[in-house]
Scaffold this motif. Structure first.
Motif, mmCIF file in Angstrom:
data_model
loop_
_atom_site.group_PDB
_atom_site.id
_atom_site.type_symbol
_atom_site.label_atom_id
_atom_site.label_comp_id
_atom_site.label_asym_id
_atom_site.label_seq_id
_atom_site.Cartn_x
_atom_site.Cartn_y
_atom_site.Cartn_z
ATOM 1 N N GLY A 137 0.777 -1.214 0.000
ATOM 2 C CA GLY A 137 0.000 0.000 0.000
ATOM 3 C C GLY A 137 0.797 1.244 0.000
ATOM 4 N N GLY A 138 0.599 2.279 -0.293
ATOM 5 C CA GLY A 138 0.866 3.597 -0.755
ATOM 6 C C GLY A 138 1.851 4.450 -0.057
ATOM 7 N N GLY A 139 3.145 4.153 -0.094
ATOM 8 C CA GLY A 139 4.116 4.979 0.587
ATOM 9 C C GLY A 139 4.263 6.349 -0.021
ATOM 10 N N PRO A 140 4.864 7.285 0.743
ATOM 11 C CA PRO A 140 4.823 8.675 0.335
ATOM 12 C C PRO A 140 5.920 9.130 -0.616
ATOM 13 N N ARG A 141 5.607 10.105 -1.460
ATOM 14 C CA ARG A 141 6.589 10.869 -2.239
ATOM 15 C C ARG A 141 6.477 12.300 -1.770
ATOM 16 N N SER A 142 7.562 13.004 -1.739
ATOM 17 C CA SER A 142 7.527 14.375 -1.258
ATOM 18 C C SER A 142 7.784 15.342 -2.385
ATOM 19 N N GLY A 143 7.086 16.460 -2.359
ATOM 20 C CA GLY A 143 7.302 17.474 -3.369
ATOM 21 C C GLY A 143 6.873 18.813 -2.834
ATOM 22 N N GLY A 144 7.538 19.864 -3.216
ATOM 23 C CA GLY A 144 7.307 21.167 -2.626
ATOM 24 C C GLY A 144 6.177 21.932 -3.227
ATOM 25 N N ALA A 151 2.836 24.944 6.109
ATOM 26 C CA ALA A 151 1.813 23.901 6.129
ATOM 27 C C ALA A 151 2.322 22.646 5.440
ATOM 28 N N VAL A 152 1.708 21.526 5.779
ATOM 29 C CA VAL A 152 1.949 20.259 5.092
ATOM 30 C C VAL A 152 0.587 19.720 4.674
ATOM 31 N N VAL A 153 0.448 19.423 3.379
ATOM 32 C CA VAL A 153 -0.792 18.864 2.845
ATOM 33 C C VAL A 153 -0.557 17.396 2.520
ATOM 34 N N PHE A 154 -1.370 16.513 3.080
ATOM 35 C CA PHE A 154 -1.250 15.069 2.854
ATOM 36 C C PHE A 154 -2.354 14.648 1.892
ATOM 37 N N ASN A 155 -1.967 14.228 0.689
ATOM 38 C CA ASN A 155 -2.923 13.759 -0.317
ATOM 39 C C ASN A 155 -2.950 12.241 -0.232
ATOM 40 N N THR A 156 -3.938 11.695 0.457
ATOM 41 C CA THR A 156 -3.908 10.298 0.888
ATOM 42 C C THR A 156 -4.476 9.330 -0.130
ATOM 43 N N CYS A 157 -4.180 8.042 0.097
ATOM 44 C CA CYS A 157 -4.668 6.925 -0.706
ATOM 45 C C CYS A 157 -5.449 5.989 0.220
ATOM 46 N N ALA A 158 -6.490 5.349 -0.322
ATOM 47 C CA ALA A 158 -7.311 4.451 0.495
ATOM 48 C C ALA A 158 -7.326 3.032 -0.026
ATOM 49 N N VAL A 159 -6.467 2.720 -0.997
ATOM 50 C CA VAL A 159 -6.614 1.444 -1.681
ATOM 51 C C VAL A 159 -6.361 0.247 -0.767
ATOM 52 N N THR A 160 -5.516 0.413 0.223
ATOM 53 C CA THR A 160 -5.290 -0.652 1.208
ATOM 54 C C THR A 160 -5.227 -0.047 2.608
ATOM 55 N N ARG A 215 -2.552 3.476 6.954
ATOM 56 C CA ARG A 215 -1.647 3.442 8.112
ATOM 57 C C ARG A 215 -0.429 4.319 7.874
ATOM 58 N N GLN A 216 0.147 4.235 6.679
ATOM 59 C CA GLN A 216 1.325 5.041 6.360
ATOM 60 C C GLN A 216 1.002 6.528 6.395
ATOM 61 N N ALA A 217 -0.194 6.892 5.942
ATOM 62 C CA ALA A 217 -0.586 8.304 5.971
ATOM 63 C C ALA A 217 -0.681 8.808 7.409
ATOM 64 N N ARG A 218 -1.316 8.027 8.263
ATOM 65 C CA ARG A 218 -1.451 8.435 9.666
ATOM 66 C C ARG A 218 -0.081 8.544 10.341
ATOM 67 N N GLN A 219 0.784 7.615 9.999
ATOM 68 C CA GLN A 219 2.152 7.638 10.549
ATOM 69 C C GLN A 219 2.890 8.903 10.102
ATOM 70 N N ALA A 220 2.740 9.250 8.810
ATOM 71 C CA ALA A 220 3.415 10.437 8.280
ATOM 72 C C ALA A 220 2.871 11.716 8.915
ATOM 73 N N ILE A 221 1.574 11.747 9.197
ATOM 74 C CA ILE A 221 0.971 12.923 9.841
ATOM 75 C C ILE A 221 1.559 13.119 11.237
ATOM 76 N N ARG A 222 1.648 12.040 11.994
ATOM 77 C CA ARG A 222 2.205 12.142 13.352
ATOM 78 C C ARG A 222 3.669 12.576 13.312
ATOM 79 N N ARG A 223 4.421 12.032 12.341
ATOM 80 C CA ARG A 223 5.834 12.409 12.212
ATOM 81 C C ARG A 223 5.972 13.898 11.877
ATOM 82 N N PRO A 274 -13.512 10.762 6.815
ATOM 83 C CA PRO A 274 -13.009 12.043 7.335
ATOM 84 C C PRO A 274 -12.965 12.088 8.856
ATOM 85 N N ALA A 275 -13.899 11.381 9.507
ATOM 86 C CA ALA A 275 -13.947 11.437 10.971
ATOM 87 C C ALA A 275 -12.682 10.875 11.596
ATOM 88 N N ALA A 276 -12.118 9.842 10.971
ATOM 89 C CA ALA A 276 -10.909 9.221 11.534
ATOM 90 C C ALA A 276 -9.746 10.208 11.545
#
Length: 467
Positions: free
Chosen positions: A38-45, A79-88, A93-101, A122-124
């Motif tokens: 499932g969907g690990g992150p790429r970073s871009g400015g 600011a940091v904008v997280f454009n998330t994936c829901a496929v798995t 999980r990776q998105a939530r981890q990246a947000i906390r980091r 959205p509630a989560a």
């Protein structure tokens, strides 16, 4: 299914890989490991003090460019904008981890979450104390979305099924890429039992042909040598437009009206849908690249039925045969899921055998991952050890298939679109590592001298002649 990674512009890019929408996404156009769940992150400015972190498919990467532009227009900073994936579940999980980091690393920054996972649940994300704002998929590209007031509504997520338009935000290609992507379609009308993506993207919406042609013409004028038509389910393009035009008709129109474009490529397509005009374009138009990434998912008819796919094993083999008859140099990739609920060893063997029967060259293999809210999540599940073992066997078959494909390239001269110095992509999507100087975005002739099991090895003809 298909997809790549995430990007944050000012942070160092961490490369990882991810599936795109589990059936039909342009993510197939990026190289990635076949073992991703499932969907690990790429970073871009995205402007001063703004990072965009993108998870999942190429469509998300495309839309992150729009988010970047909107954030700059709205004066967003720090600011940091997280454009998330829901496929798995792993992607979420990776998105939530990246947000906390990010909250630990940038305690004063505004953290904004959007994308498919935010749309579906959205509630989560709103419940996470680290998150300042949650935006839906329709809201993330809207003008003014990032003009934060003193007390903005913390959750802005509307019913995605009510969205009827797409491509109101066409952009002029992805920054710093050798090729450009045009979103011709979004959403999906099908309800495969394993897939949550329609609930994140909504129903299928097509961009008008005139808008697409105008966009491709602009990109060609900017010097792009290759344009990729992308979307969630691009073979459904046109079904919601007046007269119900087909994808093949759109492709023919682009090739006719933008003669200056050297290469047009398609993203992942549904194996159930390839229209006669598209087949004719493959046969007659060398500028349409001879590579199709098929959303197959399985090679067993019972599993395909339980997945609620619209094609059979015989349909897939027939399609491959028709395309090869029309375009003998065509190569094929495919998304395949290992360990779908109720899959027996004999059923899995049918999927394993499809790799060779269809002559596939590039596989994206995904261990089945149940998504809450989908019918497949309620079916009898296989043991995780069995799922992982079958995925490993499929990956091994994919590696052998790729090696066979690469072996056939040795001695040929291929035309490669240079993605970065020393690395190019041939017309049939073969990755080519080469010696010699060629600029990113240039189409260069490359003499294939061997391969390393993962990519072809080549040299520029000038180097060959000099020796």
């Amino acid at each position: 299914m298909s997809g790549p990674n995430a990007t944050s512009v000012s942070a160092p890019a961490r490369r990882s890989t991810s599936p795109a929408s589990q059936g039909r996404s342009e993510a197939a156009l990026l190289p990635r490991r076949a073992d991703d769940e499932g969907g690990g992150p790429r970073s871009g400015g995205g402007g001063a003090g703004v990072d965009i972190v993108t998870f999942g498919c190429r469509l998300n990467a495309y839309e992150s460019e729009v988010v970047r532009a909107r954030a700059a227009e709205d004066g967003l900073s720090n600011a940091v904008v997280f454009n998330t994936c829901a496929v798995t579940g792993e992607a979420v999980r990776q998105a939530r981890q990246a947000i906390r980091r990010a909250r630990r690393e940038r305690p004063g920054a505004k953290l904004i979450v959007t994308g498919c996972a935010a749309q579906i649940d959205p509630a989560a994300f709103a419940a996470m104390p680290e998150v300042d704002l949650v935006l839906g998929n329709a809201e993330k590209t809207a003008p003014g979305a990032y003009a934060l007031t003193a007390e903005p509504a913390r959750v802005r997520v509307n019913d995605i099924m009510s969205v009827r338009e797409t491509a109101g935000h066409l952009i002029d290609g992805l920054k710093d890429r050798a090729r450009a992507y045009v979103e011709v379609q979004n959403g999906c009308d099908h309800r495969c039992t394993f897939c949550i993506i329609p609930y994140g993207r909504g129903n299928s919406r097509s961009a008008a042909a005139g808008e697409v042609v105008a966009q491709v013409k602009r990109l060609a004028a900017q010097g792009y040598r290759e344009v990729v038509l992308s979307g969630v389910d691009i073979t459904s393009w046109g079904a919601d437009l007046p007269g119900e035009p087909t994808l093949g008709q759109l492709v023919a129109r682009i090739l006719k009206l933008v003669p200056e474009l050297p290469r047009l490529r398609l993203s992942s397509i549904d194996a159930a849908e390839i229209d006669p005009d598209l087949l004719r374009c493959l046969a007659e138009e060398p500028r349409l690249m001879p590579y199709l990434h098929l959303s197959l998912q399985a090679g067993d008819d019972m599993i395909l039925k339980r997945m609620k796919r619209r094609h059979s094993r015989a349909d897939a083999l027939k399609l491959v045969g028709e395309v090869r008859a029309a375009r003998p140099d065509a190569a094929f990739g495919a998304d395949l899921i290992a360990g779908f609920p109720t899959e027996t060893e004999a059923m899995f063997d049918n999927t394993l055998g499809l790799v060779e029967a269809a002559g596939l060259s590039f596989l994206h293999v995904f261990p089945f991952s149940p998504r809450p809210g989908t019918p497949a999540a309620r079916m009898p599940q296989l043991a995780r050890a069995v799922v992982k073992a079958r995925a490993a066997r499929l990956r091994a078959a994919g590696e052998a298939a790729l090696a066979r494909h690469l072996g056939r390239q040795v001695g040929r001269t291929v035309l490669g679109l240079v993605e970065r110095p020393g690395l190019a992509r041939a017309e049939d999507f073969t990755e080519v590592a080469f010696e010699g100087a060629a600029r990113a975005g240039e189409i260069a002739p490359l003499v294939v001298t061997g391969h390393d099991g993962r990519r072809a090895l080549a040299r520029l003809p000038a180097l060959e002649a000099a020796e």
